[in-house]
Design a protein around this motif. Structure first.
Motif, PDB file in Angstrom:
ATOM      1  N   CYS A 235       0.817  -1.219   0.000  1.00 34.90           N
ATOM      2  CA  CYS A 235       0.000   0.000   0.000  1.00 34.90           C
ATOM      3  C   CYS A 235       0.848   1.265   0.000  1.00 34.90           C
ATOM      4  O   CYS A 235       0.422   2.299  -0.526  1.00 34.90           O
ATOM      5  N   PHE A 236       2.045   1.178   0.582  1.00 37.63           N
ATOM      6  CA  PHE A 236       2.862   2.378   0.757  1.00 37.63           C
ATOM      7  C   PHE A 236       4.168   2.349  -0.018  1.00 37.63           C
ATOM      8  O   PHE A 236       4.988   3.251   0.115  1.00 37.63           O
ATOM      9  N   LYS A 237       4.364   1.300  -0.837  1.00 37.17           N
ATOM     10  CA  LYS A 237       5.503   1.273  -1.759  1.00 37.17           C
ATOM     11  C   LYS A 237       5.018   0.864  -3.149  1.00 37.17           C
ATOM     12  O   LYS A 237       5.534  -0.075  -3.749  1.00 37.17           O
ATOM     13  N   PRO A 238       4.026   1.574  -3.678  1.00 38.20           N
ATOM     14  CA  PRO A 238       3.566   1.282  -5.039  1.00 38.20           C
ATOM     15  C   PRO A 238       4.511   1.917  -6.055  1.00 38.20           C
ATOM     16  O   PRO A 238       5.523   2.520  -5.673  1.00 38.20           O
ATOM     17  N   PRO A 239       4.206   1.799  -7.359  1.00 39.42           N
ATOM     18  CA  PRO A 239       5.123   2.356  -8.364  1.00 39.42           C
ATOM     19  C   PRO A 239       5.423   3.843  -8.197  1.00 39.42           C
ATOM     20  O   PRO A 239       6.539   4.282  -8.475  1.00 39.42           O
TER      21      PRO A 239
END
Length: 261
Positions: free
Chosen positions: A151-155
């Motif tokens: 959720c907090f390291k997307p592209p």
């Protein structure tokens, strides 16, 4: 990008990666991610386990210090070579091998537990690795793994900082679009400037998957989810290592423990 190509990237990364982590520049691992993982790890004394994607063996050695009997695999020969050097110098009875997480070279129902530290999100088909972990575990055994928080390291990720340089929010995007082996280039933030200037950046293939993907991959493999953890640094650790501060704003890591019925 297939798994063989991914392994080639990590094999090229391995010598520099090993030097930097052993010098203490992976602050997120040493002060947040690994301590949180071990804080929730069940008793493994005298139990046989497998470390999937062991890298240069740092966490494998910590598992052995807790009394576990260990097999450890990684797809990058250079990582295994580095791990074996320390094993020869300071024997802990760990057996290392070059192998794929999606084709573990072990018989069914062999192990009492399985772990994987920050490996599965770097695989093109992580669901196959989760299925393999299930296959090699005895009934009633657990699998605990850590990944980047989907959720907090997307592209797309951008840290928003105040005038003091502290992160107060994180902008994220492209969560559902995913990616398939796009190369990110970076180096540990705490690496001293003079070393950064002389050191090539890591080239890391990224394979973003949603939280739904991960939950379903675990459930579809046959596991029951037992515990979930999102590590957050303490105020004390942030004072000691200020670069951890943004990890108190959003969760950068996700830990899952699941069990084979």
């Amino acid at each position: 990008m297939n798994e063989t190509e991914v392994g080639q990237y990590w094999n090229r990364n391995a010598p520099v990666w090993t030097n930097l982590v052993r010098a203490g520049y992976d602050v997120y691992r040493d002060y947040l991610n690994t301590p949180a993982f071990f804080a929730t790890l069940p008793d493994i004394k005298n139990k046989e386990g497998i470390d999937i994607g062991c890298g240069e063996g740092y966490n494998t050695r910590l598992l052995a210090d807790r009394g576990a009997i260990l097999q450890a695999i990684d797809i990058a020969p250079a990582f295994i070579e580095s791990a074996e050097v320390i094993e020869r110098e300071f024997p802990l009875g760990i057996h290392y091998a070059v192998a794929s997480a999606t084709q573990l070279p072990f018989q069914n129902e062999r192990f009492d537990f399985a772990v994987s530290f920050m490996c599965l999100m770097d695989l093109p088909e992580p669901e196959k690795a989760i299925q393999e972990a299930y296959r090699v575990l005895k009934p009633g055994s657990f699998f605990q793994f850590s990944i980047e928080h989907p959720c907090f390291k997307p592209p797309y990720l951008k840290k928003l900082r105040n005038t003091e340089g502290k992160t107060y929010a994180v902008a994220v995007g492209e969560y559902f679009s995913g990616n398939d082996g796009e190369i990110e280039e970076w180096i540990f933030r705490n690496t001293p400037p003079q070393i950064k200037e002389q050191t090539p950046q890591f080239q890391v293939p990224r394979f973003h998957r949603t939280l739904t993907f991960w939950m379903n991959a675990v459930i579809n493999a046959g596991f029951s989810i037992e515990e979930i953890n999102e590590p957050c640094p303490s105020d004390e650790h942030i004072r000691e290592k200020p670069s951890l501060q943004s990890a108190a704003v959003v969760g950068y890591f996700l830990h899952i423990r699941c069990r084979k019925p």
